[in-house]
Design a protein around this motif. Structure first.
Motif, PDB file in Angstrom:
ATOM      1  N   ARG A  82     119.794  53.489  61.116  1.00 46.36           N
ATOM      2  CA  ARG A  82     118.206  52.877  61.192  1.00 46.36           C
ATOM      3  C   ARG A  82     117.422  53.727  59.657  1.00 46.36           C
ATOM      4  NH1 ARG A  82     115.112  52.399  67.207  1.00 46.36           N
ATOM      5  NH2 ARG A  82     113.279  51.735  66.376  1.00 46.36           N
ATOM      6  N   TYR A  83     117.641  54.674  59.656  1.00 47.55           N
ATOM      7  CA  TYR A  83     117.013  55.343  58.250  1.00 47.55           C
ATOM      8  C   TYR A  83     116.878  54.291  57.021  1.00 47.55           C
ATOM      9  CZ  TYR A  83     115.799  58.483  54.234  1.00 47.55           C
ATOM     10  OH  TYR A  83     115.781  59.470  53.592  1.00 47.55           O
ATOM     11  N   ILE A 136     128.825  62.082  69.522  1.00 45.75           N
ATOM     12  CA  ILE A 136     127.537  62.444  68.266  1.00 45.75           C
ATOM     13  C   ILE A 136     127.754  62.014  66.932  1.00 45.75           C
ATOM     14  CG2 ILE A 136     127.181  64.055  66.547  1.00 45.75           C
ATOM     15  CD1 ILE A 136     127.412  66.726  68.549  1.00 45.75           C
ATOM     16  N   THR A 137     128.999  61.597  66.212  1.00 45.12           N
ATOM     17  CA  THR A 137     129.209  60.564  65.260  1.00 45.12           C
ATOM     18  C   THR A 137     128.531  59.458  65.504  1.00 45.12           C
ATOM     19  OG1 THR A 137     130.865  62.005  64.607  1.00 45.12           O
ATOM     20  CG2 THR A 137     130.717  59.470  63.914  1.00 45.12           C
ATOM     21  N   GLN A 138     128.561  58.402  66.431  1.00 48.45           N
ATOM     22  CA  GLN A 138     128.618  57.736  66.669  1.00 48.45           C
ATOM     23  C   GLN A 138     126.782  57.230  66.442  1.00 48.45           C
ATOM     24  OE1 GLN A 138     130.276  56.240  70.563  1.00 48.45           O
ATOM     25  NE2 GLN A 138     132.159  55.566  69.428  1.00 48.45           N
ATOM     26  N   ASP A 139     126.606  58.424  67.578  1.00 53.06           N
ATOM     27  CA  ASP A 139     124.516  57.942  67.411  1.00 53.06           C
ATOM     28  C   ASP A 139     124.372  58.165  66.330  1.00 53.06           C
ATOM     29  OD1 ASP A 139     124.625  58.128  70.244  1.00 53.06           O
ATOM     30  OD2 ASP A 139     123.859  60.418  70.439  1.00 53.06           O
ATOM     31  N   PHE A 140     124.761  59.332  65.298  1.00 57.08           N
ATOM     32  CA  PHE A 140     124.494  59.874  64.194  1.00 57.08           C
ATOM     33  C   PHE A 140     124.132  58.932  63.332  1.00 57.08           C
ATOM     34  CE2 PHE A 140     123.409  64.065  65.666  1.00 57.08           C
ATOM     35  CZ  PHE A 140     122.287  64.841  64.817  1.00 57.08           C
ATOM     36  N   GLY A 141     125.707  57.870  63.225  1.00 58.00           N
ATOM     37  CA  GLY A 141     126.060  56.780  62.305  1.00 58.00           C
ATOM     38  C   GLY A 141     124.564  55.579  62.580  1.00 58.00           C
ATOM     39  N   LYS A 142     123.994  55.554  64.021  1.00 55.32           N
ATOM     40  CA  LYS A 142     123.086  54.938  64.164  1.00 55.32           C
ATOM     41  C   LYS A 142     121.631  55.323  63.927  1.00 55.32           C
ATOM     42  CE  LYS A 142     124.600  53.274  68.975  1.00 55.32           C
ATOM     43  NZ  LYS A 142     124.951  53.581  70.248  1.00 55.32           N
TER      44      LYS A 142
END
Length: 153
Positions: free
Chosen positions: A115-116, A105-111
């Protein structure tokens, strides 16, 4: 839910949450919203804590605009959505599964967070910022934000 947000239930940022600095702490940024996300496993449940990191929450003096604050609010909203995802997905797992899921989850939200900033150029690209504002408003309503939702055309 076993999610704790510190300061207590902070959902809306103001410039009072930011320290004022003379020069950026990160190249290309006029502000930054820092956070700490953690969990404590307890008998098949996880107590999840999201904390605004005051030492890494800053704005350059003279750059405090409504648009920039709204952009930083977007970061905080992403962090809240990340914490909610951690809270939802860790419950009922053993400690090893919790750790693996937390890392994923942390890796996905880091991406998502990267991207934001890339797509909005840290709030400078107004049309892209408005698109993200809509995405985040929808995600907040549904309490979900997935990498696939953000990365699909």
């Amino acid at each position: 839910m076993t999610l704790v947000i510190v300061p207590k239930d902070l959902r809306q940022l103001t410039w009072k949450h930011f320290s004022k600095v003379k020069r950026p702490k990160e190249k290309g940024s006029d502000a930054s919203t820092g956070f700490e996300l953690s969990y404590v496993p307890k008998g098949g449940k996880a107590l999840v804590t999201l904390k605004l990191d005051a030492s890494n929450t800053w704005v350059i003096q003279g750059k405090m605009t409504d648009a920039l604050l709204k952009h930083e609010q977007g970061h905080w909203d992403i962090y809240i959505l990340q914490a909610e995802a951690v809270d939802r997905r860790l419950q009922g797992l053993d400690s090893k599964e919790m750790r693996a899921t937390y890392v994923e989850i942390t890796q996905d939200f880091g991406k998502i967070n990267q991207r934001y900033d890339d797509e909005t150029d840290h709030s400078r690209m107004i049309a892209k910022q408005e698109e993200w504002d809509c995405r985040l408003a929808s995600a907040k309503r549904d309490h979900t934000l997935l990498l696939a939702d953000i990365c699909s055309p």
